[in-house]
Design a protein around this motif. Sequence first.
Motif, PDB file in Angstrom:
ATOM      1  N   UNK A   1      36.812  40.271  35.505  1.00 32.18           N
ATOM      2  CA  UNK A   1      36.864  38.810  35.511  1.00 32.18           C
ATOM      3  C   UNK A   1      36.824  38.348  36.955  1.00 32.18           C
ATOM      4  N   UNK A   2      36.045  37.289  37.227  1.00 30.69           N
ATOM      5  CA  UNK A   2      36.065  36.679  38.547  1.00 30.69           C
ATOM      6  C   UNK A   2      37.168  35.626  38.592  1.00 30.69           C
ATOM      7  N   UNK A   3      37.718  35.410  39.786  1.00 31.95           N
ATOM      8  CA  UNK A   3      38.739  34.369  39.923  1.00 31.95           C
ATOM      9  C   UNK A   3      38.183  33.029  39.457  1.00 31.95           C
ATOM     10  N   UNK A   4      36.962  32.749  39.830  1.00 29.29           N
ATOM     11  CA  UNK A   4      36.223  31.612  39.296  1.00 29.29           C
ATOM     12  C   UNK A   4      34.770  31.765  39.713  1.00 29.29           C
TER      13      UNK A   4
ATOM     14  N   UNK B   1      36.960  48.537  34.443  1.00 28.77           N
ATOM     15  CA  UNK B   1      37.910  48.019  33.467  1.00 28.77           C
ATOM     16  C   UNK B   1      39.148  47.471  34.149  1.00 28.77           C
ATOM     17  N   UNK B   2      39.685  46.405  33.555  1.00 26.38           N
ATOM     18  CA  UNK B   2      40.951  45.815  33.983  1.00 26.38           C
ATOM     19  C   UNK B   2      40.929  45.435  35.463  1.00 26.38           C
ATOM     20  N   UNK B   3      39.880  44.722  35.854  1.00 29.51           N
ATOM     21  CA  UNK B   3      39.656  44.409  37.260  1.00 29.51           C
ATOM     22  C   UNK B   3      39.417  42.909  37.447  1.00 29.51           C
ATOM     23  N   UNK B   4      40.044  42.358  38.462  1.00 33.07           N
ATOM     24  CA  UNK B   4      39.751  40.992  38.892  1.00 33.07           C
ATOM     25  C   UNK B   4      38.913  41.063  40.160  1.00 33.07           C
ATOM     26  N   UNK B   5      37.832  40.289  40.223  1.00 26.22           N
ATOM     27  CA  UNK B   5      36.993  40.268  41.414  1.00 26.22           C
ATOM     28  C   UNK B   5      37.050  38.889  42.048  1.00 26.22           C
ATOM     29  N   UNK B   6      36.624  38.823  43.280  1.00 24.34           N
ATOM     30  CA  UNK B   6      36.637  37.556  43.992  1.00 24.34           C
ATOM     31  C   UNK B   6      35.628  36.577  43.375  1.00 24.34           C
ATOM     32  N   UNK B   7      35.776  35.327  43.702  1.00 28.37           N
ATOM     33  CA  UNK B   7      34.851  34.307  43.225  1.00 28.37           C
ATOM     34  C   UNK B   7      33.479  34.502  43.857  1.00 28.37           C
TER      35      UNK B   7
ATOM     36  N   UNK C   1      32.433  40.409  45.838  1.00 25.08           N
ATOM     37  CA  UNK C   1      33.232  41.329  45.049  1.00 25.08           C
ATOM     38  C   UNK C   1      33.616  42.582  45.819  1.00 25.08           C
ATOM     39  N   UNK C   2      34.158  42.423  46.988  1.00 27.26           N
ATOM     40  CA  UNK C   2      34.593  43.575  47.742  1.00 27.26           C
ATOM     41  C   UNK C   2      36.088  43.778  47.634  1.00 27.26           C
ATOM     42  N   UNK C   3      36.780  42.886  46.956  1.00 31.83           N
ATOM     43  CA  UNK C   3      38.228  42.985  46.814  1.00 31.83           C
ATOM     44  C   UNK C   3      38.569  43.048  45.343  1.00 31.83           C
ATOM     45  N   UNK C   4      39.123  44.188  44.913  1.00 31.57           N
ATOM     46  CA  UNK C   4      39.390  44.406  43.505  1.00 31.57           C
ATOM     47  C   UNK C   4      40.889  44.555  43.280  1.00 31.57           C
TER      48      UNK C   4
END
Length: 447
Positions: free
Chosen positions: A62-65, A375-381, A438-441
């Motif tokens: 999921x992206x932050x936004x 899986x189970x990862x948040x990525x930057x906007x 998306x370099x920060x997970x």
Amino acid sequence: MFISLLSWLILSVSVTAAPFSRATEGNSRHKLLLISFDGFRWNYDQDVDTPHIDAFCKDGVRAKYLTPPFLTITSPCHFTILTGKYIENHGVIHNMWFNTETGAKLPYYPTQGVSEWWDNGSLPIWITAQRQGLKTGSIYFPGGNATYRGETVNVKKVEPVTFKYDNETEWRGNVDIVMKWFTESNLDFVALYYGEPDSTGHKYGPESSERKKMVEQVDRTVGYLMERIEMHGLKSKLNVIITADHGMRTVQKGPAVNEIILGKVDDFSFQDVKFNILDYGPTGFLLPKEGKLEKVYQALKNAHPKLRVYKKEDIPQRFHYANNPRILPIILNGDPGYVVHGRIQVQFNKGEHGFDNEDMDMKTIFLASGPSFKKNVMVESFESVHIYELMCKLLNITPELNDGSLYATKDMLNAVSQDIGSVSQPPPDIISRSGGFCGSLCTFERP
């Protein structure tokens, strides 16, 4: 050209098909489903219990936004997703087809069938995929009812003229159609569009209980989709991207609000304007009569504290909304929450979009799950202009020239998927344009 009522009624035939191209033999690529829930603001699931969306994200990313392009309205934003181009470069600058010489305008629905509006130099991903041997489909997706250089999406379902966007039975039925297309017709890519929660957000406002109930319906639909993917044995074969075109903001209105009404501006006259698009949310366009441009501009530029007025060539570069002949010489945009009325007040929506794409209420969602994703990862906007390159990589096809970069999304892919094809190098200003990449997970949790 002008499309008569009879002509665009004919365009609304519900299901049509075009001959399939032969898919590449021995192709090991995964299938891809792109879903858009129109007007789903980035934080809509934070005040509603959404167990199925949460489960989908924990199984993927999921992206932050997601930042949409400007102008933040339906057709232009969707065509950016389909082409990887900013709006000034793909040319679908508005929901409405118009002709400045005749004064003709068409609303959203009939414009969907005017191919010359869509087919002006840019190819949606389904045409590119078909030319490279894949089979594709579209259900209600903006741009899906047009012909591009003589080609159409292989299989499509087009909205009828009168259509209830909130029909949950129809929603599930379309999921079932998609599953059949993937399993029985062996399609490789399908774009599926839902007109909610946009309609509910417009009518009742983004903070309303009705909007919250609609988000619960979206969540149930995501649950139904996950269930059907499992039932059809597609879990290991199908990547799913869930996104939207833009967010939604509460409209400032009422007796205590100084609303923007051009007809009340003392030094401005519609007699100086040859053509306009007004009363369509916070953005308006004016074509002054010959020799009247400066007069119109000077009359409006300081007419209201909540109104931004630009000559086309002076609009901020970050909007990427100037270098196209379809864009009219004067662009009007209300500050977040303020819509632009023409002669009189005729807009009564409680929620609107079309505002500056830096406004957080215009941000939307990006969720993805499937065999190619971590899986189970948040990525930057990031910006929605980059989704196209990601989809091309997932389908293992060569993209058309575009304004995006896989560099913005590649880190959401697992190691095996990152090795498929090549990763395009980032444009020099990708970080500033994307609001991060998306370099920060991190482990997934609600933003």
